[in-house]
Enzyme design. Structure first.
Site, PDB file in Angstrom:
ATOM      1  N   GLU A  36       8.596 -22.074   7.364  1.00  0.00           N
ATOM      2  CA  GLU A  36       8.727 -21.228   8.551  1.00  0.00           C
ATOM      3  C   GLU A  36       9.694 -21.811   9.570  1.00  0.00           C
ATOM      4  O   GLU A  36      10.143 -21.108  10.476  1.00  0.00           O
ATOM      5  CB  GLU A  36       7.372 -20.998   9.203  1.00  0.00           C
ATOM      6  CG  GLU A  36       6.775 -22.197   9.913  1.00  0.00           C
ATOM      7  CD  GLU A  36       5.538 -21.810  10.722  1.00  0.00           C
ATOM      8  OE1 GLU A  36       5.608 -21.906  11.953  1.00  0.00           O
ATOM      9  OE2 GLU A  36       4.531 -21.410  10.128  1.00  0.00           O
TER      10      GLU A  36
ATOM     11  N   GLU B  92       0.810  -1.216   0.000  1.00  0.00           N
ATOM     12  CA  GLU B  92       0.000   0.000   0.000  1.00  0.00           C
ATOM     13  C   GLU B  92       0.846   1.270   0.000  1.00  0.00           C
ATOM     14  O   GLU B  92       0.324   2.367  -0.248  1.00  0.00           O
ATOM     15  CB  GLU B  92      -0.942   0.011   1.209  1.00  0.00           C
ATOM     16  CG  GLU B  92      -2.086  -0.974   1.121  1.00  0.00           C
ATOM     17  CD  GLU B  92      -3.027  -0.705  -0.044  1.00  0.00           C
ATOM     18  OE1 GLU B  92      -3.153   0.466  -0.447  1.00  0.00           O
ATOM     19  OE2 GLU B  92      -3.615  -1.671  -0.564  1.00  0.00           O
TER      20      GLU B  92
END
EC number: 4.2.1.126
Length: 301
Positions: free
Chosen positions: A116, A85
């Site tokens: 992960e 954004e």
């Protein structure tokens, strides 16, 4: 390992929701809403650490450094939400604020098994981005123990980059590998262990604060207006007109006319109107003011 996980605050049982499967829809929603109200209070307790983080991010930016959000699963996706954004909101480059997620782009939609749990994978991913001492790494993990995030923070410290941890457990593992540790304690989830709820919401709010405050300090805002918005479509061009009108009190037609001269760059449009200068002079004033609109206007006096 499992015993250590179950002792984490984010994994503990919430007695308020022990009858969750028996509640009516309205009561489920009321309960979730009540729990979500605890988030701002939890964030208020870590404002000093967030402020410290904003300062190091700002210093990084003025030295041409970059900000990396690093996480796995939900944490990685939260970083991505904030990073993507920034270019349309502040006209930053896609390099300036980046999200690094365990498993790469494939993990945006579907979990990549084992990613992960691999510290070395994080090191590889940051090496590919040529992490340097001018950069900042924010490692995000609700549990505070994700190996991928731990590996990223350890590598950041090794190369001299600033390392910031963001977790929702006290004395989290990743805090030990951070220059700044943000531990926002949101408590047990309504749905036990589902940290995409309160913990993730708190983390998203904190990332919003870090990126927005840093952009304000970099001169990307005039008053409370996003004057570096990147007008890539009709909606954003209309927003540019609204911003110019709000800042200068000119008519819609006048705002449109000036913005056409600036190729819909809001900053010089505002300076042209308020300082009564042409486009070339407005850009010169902004350059002398390091992009700060208020200072550019002041210099025109």
């Amino acid at each position: 390992m499992m015993e250590r996980l179950t002792k984490l605050m984010t994994e503990t049982y919430n007695p308020k929701s022990k009858e969750l499967d028996q509640l009516t829809t309205d009561r489920i929603l009321q309960l979730m809403n009540e729990e979500d109200m605890l988030i701002p209070k939890a964030i208020s307790k870590v404002l000093p650490e967030i402020e410290e983080t904003v300062e190091v991010v700002y210093q990084s930016f003025i030295n041409n450094g970059r900000l990396f959000y690093v996480g796995a699963g939900t944490s990685g996706r939260i970083g991505l939400l904030d990073a993507v954004e920034c270019p349309p909101t502040f006209s930053t480059s896609s390099e300036m604020i980046q999200a690094v997620i365990a498993g790469g782009s494939d993990a945006m939609m579907v979990a990549v098994e084992g990613a992960e749990d691999n510290e070395d994978l994080a090191v590889r991913d940051l090496k590919e981005r040529q992490l340097s001492e001018d950069d900042v790494v924010i490692g995000i993990a609700a549990s505070g123990r994700t190996p991928y995030v731990k590996g990223a923070l350890k590598y950041a410290q090794m190369v001299g980059a600033k390392a910031v941890s963001l977790s929702s457990n006290e004395e989290s593992e990743i805090s030990h590998y951070a220059d700044i540790a943000i531990e926002v304690i949101t408590g047990p989830e309504v749905l036990t262990g589902s940290t995409r709820l309160k913990a993730a919401t708190a983390h998203k709010m904190i990332l919003n604060m870090i990126s927005t405050a840093s952009m304000v300090k970099c001169g990307k805002v005039y008053q409370n207006l996003m004057v570096d918005v990147n007008a890539t479509n009709y909606k954003l061009k209309e927003r540019c007109k609204k911003i110019v009108r709000e800042a200068t009190q000119v008519s819609y037609d006048e705002a449109e006319k000036v913005l056409q001269e600036t190729d819909y760059k809001v900053k010089p449009a505002i300076v042209m109107i308020l300082a009564n200068v042409d486009y070339e002079q407005a850009n010169l004033l902004l350059e002398q003011s390091k992009g700060f609109v208020r200072e550019a206007i002041r210099k025109s006096d």
